[in-house]
Design a protein around this motif. Structure first.
Motif, PDB file in Angstrom:
ATOM      1  N   TYR A 196     -10.789  -2.757 -13.163  1.00 36.97           N
ATOM      2  CA  TYR A 196     -10.167  -3.574 -12.117  1.00 36.97           C
ATOM      3  C   TYR A 196     -11.172  -3.894 -11.018  1.00 36.97           C
ATOM      4  N   PRO A 197     -10.843  -4.884 -10.170  1.00 35.25           N
ATOM      5  CA  PRO A 197     -11.749  -5.233  -9.067  1.00 35.25           C
ATOM      6  C   PRO A 197     -11.887  -4.094  -8.052  1.00 35.25           C
ATOM      7  N   LYS A 198     -12.912  -4.210  -7.199  1.00 35.04           N
ATOM      8  CA  LYS A 198     -13.240  -3.195  -6.204  1.00 35.04           C
ATOM      9  C   LYS A 198     -12.076  -2.884  -5.275  1.00 35.04           C
ATOM     10  N   HIS A 199     -11.339  -3.913  -4.837  1.00 32.03           N
ATOM     11  CA  HIS A 199     -10.240  -3.659  -3.901  1.00 32.03           C
ATOM     12  C   HIS A 199      -9.113  -2.863  -4.555  1.00 32.03           C
ATOM     13  N   VAL A 200      -8.892  -3.041  -5.847  1.00 33.95           N
ATOM     14  CA  VAL A 200      -7.870  -2.259  -6.557  1.00 33.95           C
ATOM     15  C   VAL A 200      -8.333  -0.807  -6.686  1.00 33.95           C
ATOM     16  N   ALA A 201      -9.616  -0.614  -6.996  1.00 35.68           N
ATOM     17  CA  ALA A 201     -10.156   0.743  -7.099  1.00 35.68           C
ATOM     18  C   ALA A 201     -10.101   1.460  -5.747  1.00 35.68           C
ATOM     19  N   SER A 202     -10.394   0.731  -4.663  1.00 33.60           N
ATOM     20  CA  SER A 202     -10.305   1.325  -3.321  1.00 33.60           C
ATOM     21  C   SER A 202      -8.873   1.729  -3.005  1.00 33.60           C
ATOM     22  N   ALA A 203      -7.936   0.841  -3.284  1.00 37.09           N
ATOM     23  CA  ALA A 203      -6.525   1.139  -3.026  1.00 37.09           C
ATOM     24  C   ALA A 203      -6.067   2.347  -3.853  1.00 37.09           C
ATOM     25  N   ALA A 204      -6.521   2.433  -5.098  1.00 32.85           N
ATOM     26  CA  ALA A 204      -6.151   3.566  -5.958  1.00 32.85           C
ATOM     27  C   ALA A 204      -6.710   4.875  -5.399  1.00 32.85           C
ATOM     28  N   ALA A 205      -7.935   4.840  -4.872  1.00 35.44           N
ATOM     29  CA  ALA A 205      -8.535   6.047  -4.293  1.00 35.44           C
ATOM     30  C   ALA A 205      -7.758   6.497  -3.057  1.00 35.44           C
ATOM     31  N   PHE A 206      -7.333   5.554  -2.220  1.00 30.77           N
ATOM     32  CA  PHE A 206      -6.555   5.926  -1.035  1.00 30.77           C
ATOM     33  C   PHE A 206      -5.160   6.413  -1.421  1.00 30.77           C
ATOM     34  N   LEU A 207      -4.568   5.826  -2.448  1.00 26.77           N
ATOM     35  CA  LEU A 207      -3.284   6.313  -2.944  1.00 26.77           C
ATOM     36  C   LEU A 207      -3.430   7.755  -3.435  1.00 26.77           C
ATOM     37  N   ALA A 208      -4.468   8.016  -4.213  1.00 29.94           N
ATOM     38  CA  ALA A 208      -4.707   9.375  -4.712  1.00 29.94           C
ATOM     39  C   ALA A 208      -4.954  10.340  -3.557  1.00 29.94           C
ATOM     40  N   SER A 209      -5.694   9.905  -2.555  1.00 33.02           N
ATOM     41  CA  SER A 209      -5.955  10.754  -1.395  1.00 33.02           C
ATOM     42  C   SER A 209      -4.661  11.072  -0.649  1.00 33.02           C
ATOM     43  N   GLY A 210      -3.806  10.068  -0.487  1.00 32.03           N
ATOM     44  CA  GLY A 210      -2.516  10.287   0.172  1.00 32.03           C
ATOM     45  C   GLY A 210      -1.645  11.273  -0.586  1.00 32.03           C
ATOM     46  N   ILE A 211      -1.597  11.117  -1.900  1.00 35.55           N
ATOM     47  CA  ILE A 211      -0.806  12.040  -2.725  1.00 35.55           C
ATOM     48  C   ILE A 211      -1.394  13.450  -2.646  1.00 35.55           C
ATOM     49  N   PHE A 212      -2.721  13.547  -2.694  1.00 36.16           N
ATOM     50  CA  PHE A 212      -3.392  14.842  -2.588  1.00 36.16           C
ATOM     51  C   PHE A 212      -3.076  15.512  -1.256  1.00 36.16           C
ATOM     52  N   HIS A 213      -3.129  14.764  -0.164  1.00 34.57           N
ATOM     53  CA  HIS A 213      -2.830  15.329   1.147  1.00 34.57           C
ATOM     54  C   HIS A 213      -1.359  15.717   1.285  1.00 34.57           C
ATOM     55  N   GLU A 214      -0.455  14.971   0.673  1.00 33.38           N
ATOM     56  CA  GLU A 214       0.962  15.357   0.663  1.00 33.38           C
ATOM     57  C   GLU A 214       1.142  16.678  -0.087  1.00 33.38           C
ATOM     58  N   TRP A 215       0.419  16.833  -1.182  1.00 29.35           N
ATOM     59  CA  TRP A 215       0.490  18.067  -1.966  1.00 29.35           C
ATOM     60  C   TRP A 215      -0.031  19.236  -1.137  1.00 29.35           C
ATOM     61  N   ILE A 216      -1.155  19.054  -0.444  1.00 26.89           N
ATOM     62  CA  ILE A 216      -1.688  20.099   0.432  1.00 26.89           C
ATOM     63  C   ILE A 216      -0.667  20.456   1.505  1.00 26.89           C
ATOM     64  N   LEU A 217      -0.067  19.432   2.096  1.00 27.69           N
ATOM     65  CA  LEU A 217       0.940  19.632   3.144  1.00 27.69           C
ATOM     66  C   LEU A 217       2.081  20.498   2.628  1.00 27.69           C
ATOM     67  N   SER A 218       2.586  20.198   1.441  1.00 26.31           N
ATOM     68  CA  SER A 218       3.696  20.992   0.901  1.00 26.31           C
ATOM     69  C   SER A 218       3.250  22.420   0.636  1.00 26.31           C
ATOM     70  N   GLY A 219       2.020  22.599   0.178  1.00 23.43           N
ATOM     71  CA  GLY A 219       1.522  23.947  -0.071  1.00 23.43           C
ATOM     72  C   GLY A 219       1.363  24.747   1.207  1.00 23.43           C
ATOM     73  N   ILE A 220       0.811  24.127   2.235  1.00 23.87           N
ATOM     74  CA  ILE A 220       0.600  24.827   3.511  1.00 23.87           C
ATOM     75  C   ILE A 220       1.929  25.299   4.080  1.00 23.87           C
ATOM     76  N   PHE A 221       2.906  24.402   4.143  1.00 26.29           N
ATOM     77  CA  PHE A 221       4.154  24.768   4.800  1.00 26.29           C
ATOM     78  C   PHE A 221       5.035  25.651   3.932  1.00 26.29           C
ATOM     79  N   THR A 222       4.954  25.548   2.618  1.00 25.61           N
ATOM     80  CA  THR A 222       5.728  26.429   1.752  1.00 25.61           C
ATOM     81  C   THR A 222       5.175  27.843   1.833  1.00 25.61           C
ATOM     82  N   VAL A 223       3.863  27.983   1.713  1.00 23.81           N
ATOM     83  CA  VAL A 223       3.242  29.312   1.764  1.00 23.81           C
ATOM     84  C   VAL A 223       3.402  29.917   3.152  1.00 23.81           C
ATOM     85  N   TYR A 224       3.111  29.135   4.174  1.00 24.85           N
ATOM     86  CA  TYR A 224       3.186  29.651   5.536  1.00 24.85           C
ATOM     87  C   TYR A 224       4.604  30.085   5.876  1.00 24.85           C
ATOM     88  N   LYS A 225       5.574  29.274   5.498  1.00 26.04           N
ATOM     89  CA  LYS A 225       6.978  29.600   5.769  1.00 26.04           C
ATOM     90  C   LYS A 225       7.384  30.863   4.996  1.00 26.04           C
TER      91      LYS A 225
END
Length: 181
Positions: A58-87
């Protein structure tokens, strides 16, 4: 302790890698901020694991958008782990702040916003006004303009951490200098 780490890294042949390179005050564009200055370890992982494989098809802009989507999902996963473990470890001392139930989706939205900025940069950077600014304005001014693009939505990324007092209680993972009372 630092001398010991320096000695071990010198003897073993391993050197520490810079993870940040003056992102706030030295960025000349959103892609410079995210791609060459901010959290370079995660950037390299996302570049190898998401951007390059998507870019093959795919073009560069699609690859960039996919990387940011993956980063967002990764950070949401970290967020759930932090608050589940901490709680889970603090149930006996629960307060509204220490047992914060995070709002999901905001962090993903933050990264999608910044991915959109990158796509817009790729699309519009050739325009005269952007070329003029890059040639004329000092880098600190350009950097503040770049950071200002993300500032209106920065609370999407930081809300859960601030609402939960994570930075007050998370110093084991993020050493910070705090004002003494």
């Amino acid at each position: 302790m630092l001398c010991g780490l320096a000695l071990i890294s010198t003897l073993s042949g391993f050197l520490p890698q810079d993870t940040m390179k003056s992102a706030i005050f030295g960025s000349t564009s959103p892609s410079d901020f995210w791609g060459r200055k901010w959290n370079l370890v995660i950037h390299n992982v996302l570049k190898r694991g998401v951007f390059k494989p998507v870019r093959r098809y795919y073009p560069k802009h699609v690859a960039s958008a996919a990387a940011f989507l993956a980063s967002g999902i990764f950070h949401e996963w970290i967020l759930s782990g932090i608050f589940t473990v901490y709680k889970g470890y603090n149930l006996d001392k629960c307060t509204p702040k220490s047992c914060h139930d995070p709002i999901y989706g905001n962090t993903l939205a933050f990264f999608l916003w910044n991915g959109t900025l990158i796509v817009l940069e790729h699309t519009c950077s050739h325009l005269f006004v952007f070329q003029w600014a890059k040639r004329t304005l000092p880098i600190p001014i350009i950097s503040m303009m770049v950071v200002s693009c993300a500032l209106p939505v920065a609370h999407w990324m930081t809300y859960n951490y601030i609402a939960s007092d994570f930075f007050q209680n998370g110093e084991f993972g993020f050493p910070m200098i705090l004002r003494q009372a």
